[in-house]
Design an enzyme around this catalytic site. Structure first.
Site, PDB file in Angstrom:
ATOM      1  CG  ASN A 105      45.791  48.569  37.319  1.00 35.87           C
ATOM      2  OD1 ASN A 105      45.774  49.634  37.177  1.00 35.87           O
ATOM      3  ND2 ASN A 105      46.108  47.519  36.206  1.00 35.87           N
ATOM      4  CG  HIS A 122      48.591  53.882  43.118  1.00 30.20           C
ATOM      5  ND1 HIS A 122      48.342  53.962  41.801  1.00 30.20           N
ATOM      6  CD2 HIS A 122      49.747  54.345  43.502  1.00 30.20           C
ATOM      7  CE1 HIS A 122      49.335  55.035  41.452  1.00 30.20           C
ATOM      8  NE2 HIS A 122      50.306  55.361  42.546  1.00 30.20           N
ATOM      9  CB  CYS A 133      44.462  50.304  65.708  1.00 30.41           C
ATOM     10  SG  CYS A 133      43.249  48.943  64.869  1.00 30.41           S
ATOM     11  CB  CYS A 156      38.717  47.947  63.805  1.00 29.65           C
ATOM     12  SG  CYS A 156      40.075  47.611  64.451  1.00 29.65           S
ATOM     13  N   GLY A 195      49.022  50.831  29.465  1.00 24.09           N
ATOM     14  CA  GLY A 195      47.655  51.261  29.938  1.00 24.09           C
ATOM     15  C   GLY A 195      47.637  52.158  31.113  1.00 24.09           C
ATOM     16  CB  SER A 197      46.718  58.482  31.595  1.00 23.59           C
ATOM     17  OG  SER A 197      46.637  58.681  33.018  1.00 23.59           O
ATOM     18  CB  ALA A 239      46.529  45.507  27.604  1.00 27.33           C
TER      19      ALA A 239
END
Ligand code: BV8
Ligand code: ZN
Length: 252
Positions: A105, A122, A133, A156, A195, A197, A239
């Protein structure tokens, strides 16, 4: 409604001195964050998250992709951790167990419930950097009150667009994060998979690797998943129902 704990799962949790919890989008579902494969609501229902969450999607249309992430930032800011997040934080406070969380998550709900997260494999929706940069971007992110389909990404100092600090499809995972998650699975005497797949690799390979090293793996998910044949025990529960019941049953 009382959530019945499978006796084998309770026994494993009671005996475990090192628990690793692998979480996916279902962990945040009861906080009101739709899962990755929930049919997206409203504006975004016309887009495939797989294409938006990719380098190609970003290069093809940074304003569309940025609008999607800004909307998701707003949604994470507007929800709270659920009872499942809080249960994991409580479990980690016990002095008879070491608990690690490795999550797919990109939200910060585990942290806002008081957990320390070992690995965000992730990346994080709330960390931004320059797309060229790589300079971290610290300024506040403007989130539109209403979802908009296009939004100019911030720029940036080097003049290039800022991107979200997430791992897109086709991008390598942060090496340290995946390795930490892998080590935590190998060192555990119980792995809970909550939780997810089990579709996205290489994270989805972790339960098999843990089992290959003799670590018992339990799936907590209301539905069958790609991992259901790759775990030792299945607990068909959500959950926010299962985790508080389990932590409660561990007693003081
Ligand atoms: C990689 C961040 C090496 C962004 C995400 C071709 C080219 C390149 C790579 C590949 C390729 N083909 C395959 C791959 C590998 C690819 C992959 O796995 N693709 C899949 C689709 C087959 N993986 C990658 O690209 C990874 N990188 O492999 O690098 C490489 C590099 C170059 C070339 C080759 C190899 C990077 C993957 C990271 C992608 N980024 N997120 C963003 O979020 O915008 S992944 C994204 O999807 C989410 O972060 C999350 O991780 C994932 C969704 O999965 P889940 O969390 O499981 O969520 P899902 O909705 O699927 O399921 C929810 C579950 O919850 C369900 O089971 C449901 O029943 C359950 N549930 C619902 N309610 C509850 C509940 N459970 C409990 N309680 C509830 N209340
Ligand atoms: Zn830059």
């Amino acid at each position: 409604m009382e959530c019945l704990i499978p006796p084998t799962v309770l026994e494993l949790a009671r005996r475990a001195r090192a628990v690793t919890v692998l979480t996916g989008a279902g962990m945040s579902a009861e906080s009101g964050i739709p899962t990755f494969r929930d049919p997206a609501t409203g504006l975004w229902s016309r887009f495939d998250p797989m294409s938006l969450a990719s380098q190609d999607g970003w290069e093809a249309d940074p304003e569309l992709v940025w609008a999607w992430y800004a909307w998701r930032v707003g949604r994470v800011r507007s929800v709270e951790p659920n009872a499942g997040h809080h249960a994991l934080a409580r479990w980690a406070q016990r002095d008879d167990v070491r608990l690690h969380i490795a999550t797919q998550n990109i939200d910060d709900l585990h942290e806002r419930a008081g957990s320390e997260v070992l690995a965000h494999v992730h990346g994080s929706l709330l960390a931004f950097r320059c797309s060229v940069c790589q300079e971290p971007y610290q300024a506040p992110i403007e989130v539109p009150a209403e979802p908009v389909e296009r939004l100019e990404p911030p720029v940036c100092d080097c003049g290039q667009y800022v991107r979200p600090g997430v791992v897109w499809f086709g991008e390598m995972l942060p090496q340290g994060a995946f390795d930490a998650a892998l080590d935590a699975c190998l060192e555990a005497d119980l792995v809970l998979v909550v939780g997810t797949s089990g579709i996205v690799y290489p994270f989805a390979s972790l339960p098999d690797i843990a089992r290959g090293h003799g670590v018992p793996v339990v799936e907590i998910n209301p539905e069958e998943t790609n991992l259901s044949d790759h775990v030792d025990h299945i607990w068909r529960a959500s959950a926010a129902a299962a985790l508080p019941a389990l932590v409660e049953a561990l007693g003081n």
